[in-house]
Design an enzyme around this catalytic site. Structure first.
Site, PDB file in Angstrom:
ATOM      1  N   CYS A  75       0.865  -1.182   0.000  1.00  0.00           N
ATOM      2  CA  CYS A  75       0.000   0.000   0.000  1.00  0.00           C
ATOM      3  C   CYS A  75       0.898   1.227   0.000  1.00  0.00           C
ATOM      4  CB  CYS A  75      -0.897  -0.015   1.244  1.00  0.00           C
ATOM      5  SG  CYS A  75      -1.853   1.497   1.502  1.00  0.00           S
ATOM      6  N   CYS A 189      -0.794   3.864  -6.486  1.00  0.00           N
ATOM      7  CA  CYS A 189      -1.636   3.146  -5.532  1.00  0.00           C
ATOM      8  C   CYS A 189      -1.706   1.726  -6.042  1.00  0.00           C
ATOM      9  CB  CYS A 189      -3.032   3.769  -5.455  1.00  0.00           C
ATOM     10  SG  CYS A 189      -4.230   2.785  -4.512  1.00  0.00           S
TER      11      CYS A 189
END
Length: 265
Positions: A75, A189
């Site tokens: 992440c 992302c």
């Protein structure tokens, strides 16, 4: 004794599957646990203080429960904010994921790149540093999109969004001053590579989309190069911190990534 300790992947949702896939391809005998912090999803709209408090504490509990040999924070938002704190707190290797600005700068012909991430990621000083170190001769534009995270989660569940929604998100980058020069976009992302094809199809001109998943997989393989593995990895496990997150619409996709077992914490 056979070492059955897993590699633990961690993300706010299913985005980290884009990093899990190339890692599984390199380490076919490795056992994996994938943890989605569905109770805290999404991270990209949270404050730095919220993420800095939540992620190290949660990973500490997960390390005690699953005893991994290595943790991957799959992440960008969690990595750019909490990676240092997690490494300080845990006595095991921790691999983070950060925006692939260096390879994007290397690929760009026009010397203009876009960084497409969550709101929390694109405003981080960590991104400033990456841009200064690796893209000093480039125009670097940024855009944060919480909607694209949701589109990626929905896509994995089989929901098809119209191209107009992807086109509008890209416009957040391309319509900025200098955006007409962009030829390379960083998917900053881990959710976004899951919809890279949709983004490319919706783009008003040919664009190159890059992410760091392959490099992260190689890093994991290097760090575990001397490890012993079971003869067979067995089914991977997907863990969700919120009840009901692994519903019937998601399980087929999890199985495609080798995660045949699911549980909720």
């Amino acid at each position: 004794m056979v070492d059955t300790r897993p590699i633990l992947f961690f993300d706010s949702g299913v985005g980290g599957l884009s990093v899990l896939a190339p890692t599984r391809a390199l380490l076919r005998q490795a056992p994996f646990v994938y943890v989605a912090d569905s109770a805290g999803f999404p991270y990209g709209t949270k404050t730095e203080a919220e993420i800095a408090a939540r992620v190290p504490a949660l990973l500490g509990r997960l390390a005690e429960r699953y005893r991994p040999r290595l943790i991957v924070i799959a992440c960008n938002t969690a990595s750019t904010i909490a990676l240092g704190a997690v490494r300080s707190a845990l006595d095991l290797p921790v691999v983070g994921t950060v925006p692939a600005i260096k390879p994007a700068a290397q690929a760009s012909v026009t010397r203009a790149i876009g960084v497409l991430g969550t709101d929390a990621t694109v405003r981080q000083p960590y991104v400033d540093d990456l841009a200064a170190r690796f893209a000093g001769d480039c125009l670097v534009l940024r855009h944060g999109s919480a909607e694209l995270v949701t589109l990626a989660e929905d896509a994995l569940r089989g929901t098809v969004a119209p191209p107009e929604r992807y086109r509008a998100i890209l416009a957040g980058l391309l319509d900025q001053p200098g955006g007409d020069r962009i030829d390379t976009i960083v998917n900053a992302c881990t959710h976004f590579p899951l919809v890279a094809d949709q983004l490319a199809a919706a783009a008003p001109r040919p664009l190159t989309f890059v992410d760091g998943s392959a490099g992260i997989a190689r890093r994991i393989a290097y760090l575990t190069r001397d490890h012993e593995w079971p003869e067979r990895a067995g089914p991977g496990r997907a863990v969700f911190t919120g009840a009901g997150a692994a519903d019937d619409t998601l399980r087929p996709a999890l199985a495609r990534f080798g995660l045949a077992e699911t549980e909720s914490l």
